[in-house]
Design a protein around this motif. Structure first.
Motif, short mmCIF file in Angstrom:
data_model
loop_
_atom_site.label_atom_id
_atom_site.label_comp_id
_atom_site.label_asym_id
_atom_site.label_seq_id
_atom_site.Cartn_x
_atom_site.Cartn_y
_atom_site.Cartn_z
N GLY A 41 0.85 -1.18 0.00
CA GLY A 41 0.00 0.00 0.00
C GLY A 41 0.88 1.23 0.00
N TYR A 42 0.70 2.12 -0.96
CA TYR A 42 1.60 3.25 -1.14
C TYR A 42 0.96 4.52 -0.63
N GLY A 43 1.76 5.41 -0.07
CA GLY A 43 1.21 6.66 0.45
C GLY A 43 2.13 7.29 1.44
N GLY A 44 1.57 7.79 2.55
CA GLY A 44 2.39 8.47 3.53
C GLY A 44 3.05 9.70 2.94
N ALA A 45 4.34 9.86 3.22
CA ALA A 45 5.07 11.01 2.70
C ALA A 45 5.13 10.97 1.18
N MET A 46 4.95 9.79 0.59
CA MET A 46 5.06 9.63 -0.85
C MET A 46 3.70 9.58 -1.53
N SER A 47 2.69 10.20 -0.91
CA SER A 47 1.33 10.11 -1.43
C SER A 47 1.20 10.61 -2.86
N ARG A 48 2.06 11.52 -3.28
CA ARG A 48 1.95 12.04 -4.65
C ARG A 48 3.21 11.76 -5.46
N ALA A 49 3.85 10.63 -5.18
CA ALA A 49 5.07 10.30 -5.90
C ALA A 49 5.03 8.88 -6.43
N PHE A 50 3.91 8.49 -7.02
CA PHE A 50 3.84 7.19 -7.67
C PHE A 50 4.83 7.18 -8.84
N PRO A 51 5.71 6.20 -8.92
CA PRO A 51 6.67 6.17 -10.04
C PRO A 51 5.94 5.98 -11.37
N GLU A 52 6.02 6.95 -12.26
CA GLU A 52 5.33 6.89 -13.54
C GLU A 52 5.90 5.78 -14.40
N GLY A 53 5.01 5.07 -15.10
CA GLY A 53 5.43 3.99 -15.97
C GLY A 53 5.59 2.66 -15.27
N ALA A 54 5.45 2.64 -13.95
CA ALA A 54 5.60 1.41 -13.19
C ALA A 54 4.27 0.66 -13.14
N ALA A 55 4.34 -0.61 -12.75
CA ALA A 55 3.12 -1.42 -12.67
C ALA A 55 2.09 -0.77 -11.76
N ALA A 56 2.55 -0.26 -10.60
CA ALA A 56 1.61 0.32 -9.64
C ALA A 56 0.94 1.57 -10.18
N TYR A 57 1.52 2.19 -11.19
CA TYR A 57 0.95 3.41 -11.75
C TYR A 57 -0.34 3.13 -12.51
N HIS A 58 -0.56 1.88 -12.87
CA HIS A 58 -1.70 1.52 -13.71
C HIS A 58 -2.89 0.99 -12.90
N TYR A 59 -2.70 0.79 -11.59
CA TYR A 59 -3.74 0.14 -10.80
C TYR A 59 -4.13 0.99 -9.59
N GLN A 60 -5.35 0.77 -9.11
CA GLN A 60 -5.81 1.48 -7.94
C GLN A 60 -4.97 1.10 -6.72
N ASN A 61 -4.75 2.06 -5.87
CA ASN A 61 -3.86 1.87 -4.71
C ASN A 61 -4.66 1.24 -3.57
N GLN A 62 -4.91 -0.05 -3.67
CA GLN A 62 -5.70 -0.75 -2.66
C GLN A 62 -4.77 -1.49 -1.70
N GLY A 63 -4.84 -1.12 -0.42
CA GLY A 63 -3.98 -1.73 0.58
C GLY A 63 -4.30 -3.20 0.78
N ARG A 64 -3.24 -4.03 0.81
CA ARG A 64 -3.43 -5.47 0.96
C ARG A 64 -2.29 -6.07 1.77
N LEU A 65 -2.59 -7.10 2.51
CA LEU A 65 -1.59 -7.94 3.14
C LEU A 65 -1.50 -9.21 2.30
N LEU A 66 -0.30 -9.49 1.78
CA LEU A 66 -0.10 -10.62 0.87
C LEU A 66 0.83 -11.64 1.52
N VAL A 67 0.45 -12.92 1.45
CA VAL A 67 1.23 -13.99 2.05
C VAL A 67 1.50 -15.05 0.99
N PHE A 68 2.76 -15.48 0.90
CA PHE A 68 3.20 -16.40 -0.16
C PHE A 68 3.75 -17.69 0.44
N LYS A 69 3.67 -18.77 -0.36
CA LYS A 69 4.26 -20.05 0.01
C LYS A 69 4.65 -20.77 -1.28
#
Length: 701
Positions: free
Chosen positions: A549-577
């Motif tokens: 989940g992106y934000g805080g001090a960087m709320s307006r600094a989404f890296p342009e052209g990156a994957a996250a720039y194309h999707y809604q900023n929905q906070g998630r906890l992700l667990v892998f195995k």
């Protein structure tokens, strides 16, 4: 303090002193934010390793939100004890989940008024919880330390930690356990506050002691002996009303054997010492590492990384405790890579400086004098009389994101930033209790536009380059580095499987080979990651978890052209195995449509529009971004619907949307000010309707 219903009658402690000391015997648990008291962010698990990492997939995910409010950054590292996961989200929300399945056991939503979003520097974020006995401790944004039952999530006790609610304090940091005390700091260095930490009895919540990090007005008395010592390093005519700063908003550490609590302190307020302490001085204990006896609250030793700091060079960054061999002798050390760009190794029993070398580009000092422990200034950092380009800029060579250390490789893995800042003195500075009291103007590459003349002052242009750096702390040298796109990339996890794992601002989870830095695997998340991953095991199966989940001090600094720039900023906890499934991406961001303007609005003079633009820059741009800038996590004010324009004054002056974090500004803005801001926004929106091209604003992100 108010007491609530008691917790479960179960007497088995989740975490106690013996369990924490012997954490090495329980590789599958994650007991503190850095796993053990050494805070190395290292997992001894090795089922997921160099050979098996390609099989890694999603085990489960959990949506992190707070009553439907605006999405905010997630910065906590989850804890896992005995099959349960405990973590925090914005405002001080706490979640208890089944670590194997993600099923929610309980959730604690603190009753924080949305207007508190006005009082903060850097987002309504929270950096985690602490566990002790059968209690979960969390600090809420509005200043309360809360002890919750680990079994039910019910409040056991709550205490107000703020000494002055008229000042703009907040809490974004995690509490810390030291002996039978729980310690909490606060945020707000730029908001004109005076830093301190408070220690409370873990069982009752009674205040045990309070340690101020900078002196207050001597006319009002000296609170404890350390303040008498610190006051000698400040001018008698210091701007005491400005607070001084020194807030403890980041990380701490505790050595149970030495019984020392290590505290990193923050930046000055205001930044320029010529306003803050006109006669100069070191200004203790700004930008310092403090070793405190938690039983008494008394200082044992201190080390100041940046005497007389004027650049926002906090020393609140993550501290690692380790035993390393230096010149044939095994030393107990504390390591930190603070904002000022030097990597410090100190003897953690005495505070003796063992070494300090730059880990990023530094031009404000040439080196650290080993004999005195002080930086040798170059003069390039003094911006009192003319603008200066300083390396690092105020984001620092390393921000709050935790670094990691692997005892297997002996390396420290740092989320590092090479970045300049253009610092300009503010000759008209006056203290404003409701505003940002930096005393300087800063231009940073993260937040364009940087005026063109300043580009010429920096060799190679004004730009940011971020890296994951593998650093040899004994020989103080770089071993390898991997470049990253700018935007404040995530904290780091190292494992005995030979992996270094980091989330990126661009929305990926990356797996590196620990010795070489080779990228072994990348998982696209679609959400920017700032938090540090962690690892745990249940019934012999290893998992890796991270909050995205992106934000805080960087709320307006989404890296342009990156994957996250194309999707809604929905906070998630992700667990892998191993042999898990694929990661679902958030909904895509659609092109912004420019709605029509209100049918009627009053005429505006050019002077009104110009004043509105200036006020927008002062009060609004920090969250919402400027026209044509990179995408913000907050609403775009240049494309407001007519219905919102009709309610604009109610929103800004009356706090109509305060539940969502948009607080009232009636203490700093008048009705005329608000109309002028709206005039500026309407004018800009009209330009868009007339065909002005702003690809950054209108293209799908």
């Amino acid at each position: 303090m108010s007491n609530a219903s008691p917790h479960s009658a179960s007497a088995t402690p989740l975490v106690d002193a013996n369990r924490l000391r012997q954490a090495g015997r329980e590789p599958g648990q994650w007991l503190t934010s850095g796993r053990t008291f050494r805070q190395q962010h290292f997992s001894p698990l090795k089922q997921i390793n160099r050979q098996t990492v390609q099989r890694l997939g999603l085990a489960w995910e959990y949506p992190v939100n707070y009553r439907g409010r605006v999405q905010h950054g997630l910065e906590a590292t989850p804890l896992v004890v005995d099959g349960l996961m405990y973590t925090s989200g914005p405002w001080g929300t706490v979640y208890a989940l089944d670590a194997a399945t993600g099923k929610e056991h309980w959730r604690y939503d603190p009753p924080v008024d949305g207007s508190w979003a006005r009082r903060i520097c850097c987002g309504v974020v929270n950096r985690g919880v602490a566990l002790w006995q059968r209690q979960v401790f969390v600090g809420t944004l509005d200043g309360y330390l809360v002890a919750l039952s680990a079994d039910t999530g019910k409040e056991i006790w709550t205490v107000d930690t703020f000494v002055n609610r008229d000042r703009h304090y907040s809490i974004t940091s995690a509490p810390w356990i030291a002996g039978d005390k729980v310690i909490i700091g606060n945020s707000g260095g730029e908001r004109g506050v005076r830093g301190y930490i408070s220690a409370y009895d873990v069982h009752s919540g009674e205040l045990a002691w309070r340690f101020y990090t900078v002196p207050g007005d001597p006319a009002k008395g000296i609170e404890h002996p350390e303040m008498a010592m610190a006051a000698k390093t400040w001018s008698a005519d210091s701007s005491w009303q400005s607070g001084g700063g020194g807030t403890v908003w980041g990380h701490m550490a505790y050595d149970p054997t030495l019984n020392l609590l290590y505290v990193g302190t923050g930046n000055a307020s205001p930044y320029p010492i010529w306003y803050r302490s006109p006669g100069g001085g070191d200004n203790l204990f700004l930008a310092s590492i403090l070793a405190i006896n938690p039983d008494t609250g008394r200082l044992v030793w201190h080390y100041q990384t940046t005497p007389g700091e004027i650049w926002d060079y906090t020393a609140t960054q993550h501290m690692v405790l380790a035993e390393v061999e230096i010149d044939g002798q095994l030393r107990q050390v504390l390591m930190q890579a603070p904002k000022n760009g030097f990597f410090y190794m100190l003897d953690r029993a005495t505070g003796e400086l063992l070494s300090a070398e730059p880990y990023v580009r530094v031009n404000w000092a040439s080196h650290i004098d080993k004999a005195t422990g002080r930086p040798v200034l170059t003069g390039q950092g003094n911006y009192q009389h003319k603008p200066k380009v300083v390396f690092p800029g105020s984001p620092g060579g390393h921000n709050w994101m935790p670094m990691a250390m692997s005892p297997d490789t002996g390396l420290v893995y740092i989320p590092a930033i090479d970045n300049p800042g253009v610092y300009i003195n503010s000759p008209q500075y006056q203290f404003n209790p409701s505003g940002f009291n930096t005393g300087s103007i800063q231009y940073l590459p993260y937040w364009p536009p940087v005026p063109e003349p300043f580009h010429q002052l920096v060799e190679g242009g004004i730009k940011v380059q971020e890296y994951l750096k593998a650093w040899d702390p004994v020989n103080q040298k770089l071993v390898w580095q991997q470049p990253l796109k700018g935007g404040m990339n995530g904290g780091v996890l190292a494992t005995a499987g030979g992996l270094v794992i980091q989330g990126t601002a661009t929305g990926e989870l990356r797996f590196y080979e620990a010795n070489s830095g080779a990228i072994l695997k990348t998982i696209t998340i679609g959400t920017g990651i700032m938090a540090a991953p962690m690892s745990f095991a249940i019934q012999g199966e290893q998992y890796i978890a991270v909050m995205a989940g992106y934000g805080g001090a960087m709320s307006r600094a989404f890296p342009e052209g990156a994957a996250a720039y194309h999707y809604q900023n929905q906070g998630r906890l992700l667990v892998f195995k191993l042999d898990g499934g694929s990661v679902s991406l958030p909904p895509p961001v659609t092109p912004l449509e420019i709605p029509p303007l209100p049918e009627k609005w009053p005429g505006f003079e050019q002077a009104d529009i110009q004043q509105g633009q200036a006020l927008f820059g002062q009060y609004c741009v920090a969250c919402h971004g400027a026209n044509g800038q990179v995408r913000s996590a907050y609403p775009n004010l240049y494309t407001l619907q007519p219905a919102i324009h009709a309610l604009f004054e109610n929103i800004v002056l009356e706090g109509l949307f305060s539940a969502g974090g948009m607080a009232a500004f009636n203490d700093v803005l008048s009705a005329t000010d608000v109309r002028n801001i709206q005039a500026y926004l309407i004018t800009e929106q009209q330009k868009l309707l007339q065909g002005a091209t702003l690809e950054q604003l209108l293209s799908p992100h």
